[in-house]
Design an enzyme around this catalytic site. Structure first.
Site, PDB file in Angstrom:
ATOM      1  N   THR A   1      39.302  -8.904 -12.663  1.00 15.11           N
ATOM      2  CA  THR A   1      38.854 -10.757 -12.158  1.00 15.11           C
ATOM      3  C   THR A   1      37.462 -11.139 -13.911  1.00 15.11           C
ATOM      4  O   THR A   1      36.277  -9.783 -13.828  1.00 15.11           O
ATOM      5  CB  THR A   1      37.952 -10.674 -11.206  1.00 15.11           C
ATOM      6  OG1 THR A   1      39.324 -10.777 -10.442  1.00 15.11           O
ATOM      7  CG2 THR A   1      37.821 -12.254 -11.423  1.00 15.11           C
ATOM      8  N   GLY A   2      37.412 -12.007 -13.723  1.00 11.10           N
ATOM      9  CA  GLY A   2      36.057 -12.911 -15.195  1.00 11.10           C
ATOM     10  C   GLY A   2      36.785 -12.393 -16.433  1.00 11.10           C
ATOM     11  O   GLY A   2      38.503 -12.429 -16.704  1.00 11.10           O
TER      12      GLY A   2
ATOM     13  N   THR B   1      36.329 -11.454 -19.418  1.00  9.18           N
ATOM     14  CA  THR B   1      36.885 -10.520 -20.077  1.00  9.18           C
ATOM     15  C   THR B   1      38.426 -10.235 -20.166  1.00  9.18           C
ATOM     16  O   THR B   1      38.850  -9.533 -20.926  1.00  9.18           O
ATOM     17  CB  THR B   1      36.162  -9.028 -20.379  1.00  9.18           C
ATOM     18  OG1 THR B   1      34.554  -9.037 -20.529  1.00  9.18           O
ATOM     19  CG2 THR B   1      36.425  -8.112 -21.665  1.00  9.18           C
TER      20      THR B   1
ATOM     21  N   GLY C   1      36.905  -6.083 -16.142  1.00 12.53           N
ATOM     22  CA  GLY C   1      35.605  -6.302 -16.836  1.00 12.53           C
ATOM     23  C   GLY C   1      34.671  -5.383 -15.988  1.00 12.53           C
ATOM     24  O   GLY C   1      34.571  -4.315 -14.539  1.00 12.53           O
ATOM     25  N   ALA C   2      33.437  -4.985 -16.779  1.00 14.27           N
ATOM     26  CA  ALA C   2      31.676  -4.584 -15.878  1.00 14.27           C
ATOM     27  C   ALA C   2      30.860  -5.365 -15.825  1.00 14.27           C
ATOM     28  O   ALA C   2      30.683  -6.337 -17.596  1.00 14.27           O
ATOM     29  CB  ALA C   2      31.912  -3.017 -16.241  1.00 14.27           C
TER      30      ALA C   2
ATOM     31  N   LYS D   1      29.764  -3.604 -11.094  1.00 22.73           N
ATOM     32  CA  LYS D   1      30.911  -4.547 -11.070  1.00 22.73           C
ATOM     33  C   LYS D   1      30.687  -5.615 -10.234  1.00 22.73           C
ATOM     34  O   LYS D   1      29.832  -5.656  -8.664  1.00 22.73           O
ATOM     35  CB  LYS D   1      32.120  -4.771 -11.279  1.00 22.73           C
ATOM     36  CG  LYS D   1      32.901  -3.613 -12.363  1.00 22.73           C
ATOM     37  CD  LYS D   1      34.007  -3.235 -12.211  1.00 22.73           C
ATOM     38  CE  LYS D   1      35.047  -3.993 -11.443  1.00 22.73           C
ATOM     39  NZ  LYS D   1      35.021  -5.500 -12.217  1.00 22.73           N
ATOM     40  N   GLY D   2      31.176  -6.626 -10.117  1.00 25.04           N
ATOM     41  CA  GLY D   2      30.707  -7.752  -9.040  1.00 25.04           C
ATOM     42  C   GLY D   2      30.020  -9.682  -9.474  1.00 25.04           C
ATOM     43  O   GLY D   2      29.560 -10.356  -8.851  1.00 25.04           O
TER      44      GLY D   2
ATOM     45  N   GLU E   1      38.404  -5.430  -6.304  1.00 24.20           N
ATOM     46  CA  GLU E   1      38.352  -4.803  -7.233  1.00 24.20           C
ATOM     47  C   GLU E   1      38.280  -3.657  -6.577  1.00 24.20           C
ATOM     48  O   GLU E   1      38.995  -2.306  -7.424  1.00 24.20           O
ATOM     49  CB  GLU E   1      37.483  -4.998  -8.829  1.00 24.20           C
ATOM     50  CG  GLU E   1      37.605  -6.774  -9.263  1.00 24.20           C
ATOM     51  CD  GLU E   1      36.873  -6.910 -10.105  1.00 24.20           C
ATOM     52  OE1 GLU E   1      36.668  -7.828 -11.095  1.00 24.20           O
ATOM     53  OE2 GLU E   1      35.381  -6.991  -9.639  1.00 24.20           O
TER      54      GLU E   1
ATOM     55  N   LYS F   1      27.282  -5.499 -22.309  1.00 22.18           N
ATOM     56  CA  LYS F   1      27.522  -4.254 -21.376  1.00 22.18           C
ATOM     57  C   LYS F   1      27.242  -3.267 -21.262  1.00 22.18           C
ATOM     58  O   LYS F   1      26.910  -2.884 -20.760  1.00 22.18           O
ATOM     59  CB  LYS F   1      29.046  -4.558 -20.645  1.00 22.18           C
ATOM     60  CG  LYS F   1      29.401  -6.033 -20.462  1.00 22.18           C
ATOM     61  CD  LYS F   1      28.793  -7.049 -20.058  1.00 22.18           C
ATOM     62  CE  LYS F   1      29.304  -8.798 -19.449  1.00 22.18           C
ATOM     63  NZ  LYS F   1      30.649  -8.502 -19.346  1.00 22.18           N
TER      64      LYS F   1
HETATM   65  C1  5RP Z   1      33.909  -9.545 -11.551  1.00 19.87           C
HETATM   66  C2  5RP Z   1      33.846  -8.293 -12.016  1.00 19.87           C
HETATM   67  C3  5RP Z   1      33.987  -8.601 -13.074  1.00 19.87           C
HETATM   68  O1  5RP Z   1      34.877  -7.521 -13.950  1.00 19.87           O
HETATM   69  C4  5RP Z   1      32.730  -8.607 -13.903  1.00 19.87           C
HETATM   70  O2  5RP Z   1      30.910  -9.239 -13.271  1.00 19.87           O
HETATM   71  C5  5RP Z   1      32.785  -8.803 -15.663  1.00 19.87           C
HETATM   72  O3  5RP Z   1      32.867 -10.008 -15.634  1.00 19.87           O
HETATM   73  P1  5RP Z   1      33.088 -10.803 -17.717  1.00 19.87           P
HETATM   74  O4  5RP Z   1      33.711  -9.893 -18.013  1.00 19.87           O
HETATM   75  O5  5RP Z   1      33.286 -12.530 -17.157  1.00 19.87           O
HETATM   76  O6  5RP Z   1      31.363 -11.082 -17.884  1.00 19.87           O
HETATM   77  O7  5RP Z   1      32.961  -7.432 -12.066  1.00 19.87           O
HETATM   78  O8  5RP Z   1      33.532  -9.239  -9.884  1.00 19.87           O
END
Ligand code: 5RP
Length: 222
Positions: free
Chosen positions: A27-28, A30, A81-82, A93-94, A102, A120
């Site tokens: 999710t997210g 990336t 993603g992270a 994450k989160g 996840e 990141k």
């Molecule tokens: C969602 C996550 C996402 O993977 C994390 O926040 C990275 O998001 P993005 O790729 O938008 O920076 O852990 O729970």
């Protein structure tokens, strides 16, 4: 944050996807690049099935033609993603609030890949707030327990997870032992999940200025 690098990391990671695999979809923003690119490959004839880590990912995957299934006992490969990741592939994450699903998907996965742009990558995880998904009934109790552990929990205002729970974003001292902290949060009744992914990630594809580096657990940079 750099969309070109996010996309490059995603494209590199999806090269690990093979026909017939069950793929965990993160999710997210990336992970969305990976879903988009996988959809393209599926429309080009690649046969996979996938498990979504959030409702947003579920909608996106459906829209690009990826076949979704319920969580099976085992997933071949997960791409996610992270918010932070260090050289030992310990991640936080989160920020998007999906870390509970996840974590389940990561645990079911034979291999988990993190994709990220360079922003990141950190020397030591812990500067980002650690999100804790909390049963609404237990919110005040969980917040008090997190404070006892040295944290400063802040309720994520106006936010509910896909499971209808709240999130306490929690800051801890920079020198906190994250392994001990993860075990302590795991032991709080009513704390349903948290964003510390200390052992789940097998490899990370991290892009900086158009160049993707793969970090593999236990072997360093390749
Ligand atoms: C969602 C996550 C996402 O993977 C994390 O926040 C990275 O998001 P993005 O790729 O938008 O920076 O852990 O729970």
């Amino acid at each position: 944050m750099n969309d070109t690098d996010k996309r490059l990391a995603a494209l590199a990671a999806i090269e690990e996807v093979r026909a017939g695999m069950v793929v965990g979809l993160g999710t997210g923003s990336t992970a969305a690049f990976a879903i988009e690119a996988l959809g393209e490959r599926v429309r080009g004839g690649l046969t996979i099935s996938a498990v979504a880590t959030s409702l947003a990912t579920e909608h996106h995957a459906r829209a690009v033609g990826i076949r979704l299934i319920d969580l099976p006992a085992e997933i071949d490969l997960t791409i996610d993603g992270a918010d932070e990741i260090d050289d030992d592939l310990r991640a936080i994450k989160g920020a998007g609030g999906a870390m509970l699903r996840e974590k389940v998907v990561a645990a079911a996965s034979k291999r988990m890949l993190v994709i990220a742009d360079e922003s990141k990558r950190v020397a030591r995880i812990g500067a980002a707030r650690i999100p804790v998904e909390t049963l609404p009934f237990a919110q005040a109790f969980v917040a008090a327990r997190l404070e006892k552990l040295g944290g400063t929990p802040v309720l994520r205002a106006g936010f509910a997870t896909d499971q209808g729970n709240g999130i306490l974003d929690c800051r801890f001292a920079a020198d906190t032992d994250m392994a001990i902290l993860a075990a302590e949060i795991d032991a709080i009744p009513g704390a349903l999940g948290h964003g510390l992914f200390l052992a789940e990630v097998d490899a990370a594809y991290i892009a900086a200025n158009g160049v993707v580096t793969r970090l593999e657990r236990g072997t360093g940079t390749r």
